[in-house]
Write a protein that holds these residues in place. Structure first.
Motif, short mmCIF file in Angstrom:
data_model
loop_
_atom_site.label_atom_id
_atom_site.label_comp_id
_atom_site.label_asym_id
_atom_site.label_seq_id
_atom_site.Cartn_x
_atom_site.Cartn_y
_atom_site.Cartn_z
N VAL A 60 0.86 -1.19 0.00
CA VAL A 60 0.00 0.00 0.00
C VAL A 60 0.89 1.23 0.00
O VAL A 60 1.64 1.48 0.94
N LYS A 61 0.82 2.01 -1.06
CA LYS A 61 1.72 3.15 -1.22
C LYS A 61 1.43 4.28 -0.24
O LYS A 61 2.28 5.12 0.01
N THR A 62 0.24 4.33 0.33
CA THR A 62 -0.11 5.39 1.27
C THR A 62 0.11 4.98 2.72
O THR A 62 -0.20 5.74 3.63
N ALA A 63 0.63 3.79 2.95
CA ALA A 63 0.88 3.34 4.32
C ALA A 63 2.02 4.15 4.93
O ALA A 63 2.98 4.50 4.25
N GLY A 64 1.90 4.45 6.19
CA GLY A 64 2.95 5.20 6.86
C GLY A 64 2.53 5.60 8.25
O GLY A 64 1.69 4.95 8.86
N ALA A 65 3.13 6.67 8.74
CA ALA A 65 2.89 7.11 10.10
C ALA A 65 3.00 8.63 10.19
O ALA A 65 3.73 9.24 9.41
N PRO A 66 2.31 9.22 11.16
CA PRO A 66 2.49 10.66 11.37
C PRO A 66 3.91 10.93 11.85
O PRO A 66 4.50 10.10 12.55
#
Length: 143
Positions: A60-66
């Motif tokens: 998922v290319k939008t996966a991440g963290a603040p």
């Protein structure tokens, strides 16, 4: 080369807002090097939480963290996170590897006012590099 080391530490405080995609920090939480799976400068609990959110084979290319748990507030929390091994980027954590930058991180973590003053001066300096045309309220839109 108009910006000083002091400016770069102050400007890195902008990481108190925003979001980082998994690809930008995955190397710190999976297969860091031949000795460590996780970057040893990361807080172990923080690294574990990141690993739980950002799986090794995530597509998922939008996966991440603040960048900061309070990423809607421009404050000095980023510098506090760096001191506790809870920054996403290795470049942020690297600031603790040099006495001068470590002292600045400590200073800004201890004083919101000192951070704001340094950031204000450094962002104005940064804007003057390209003719000082504007400091955008939204990076995607011309004021």
């Amino acid at each position: 080369m108009v910006l000083s080391l002091d400016d770069l530490v102050a400007l890195s405080g902008a990481h108190t807002i925003g979001f980082a995609c998994y690809a930008a920090f995955q190397n710190r939480i999976h297969n860091f090097n031949t000795t460590h799976n996780v970057d040893p400068t990361l807080c172990p609990n923080f690294a574990s939480k990141l690993q739980g959110k950002c799986l090794l084979h995530n597509t998922v290319k939008t996966a991440g963290a603040p960048m900061d748990p309070y990423s809607a507030t421009f404050d000095n929390n980023y510098h506090k996170l760096v001191l506790h091994g809870k920054s996403l980027f290795s470049s942020d954590q690297a600031q603790l590897g040099f006495p001068k930058t470590k002292a600045l991180v400590n200073k800004y973590a201890s004083s919101k006012q000192a951070f704001w003053q340094a950031f204000t001066n450094s962002i104005a300096k940064l804007s003057s590099i390209n003719g000082g045309q504007e400091i955008r309220k939204n990076c995607r839109i011309v004021n």
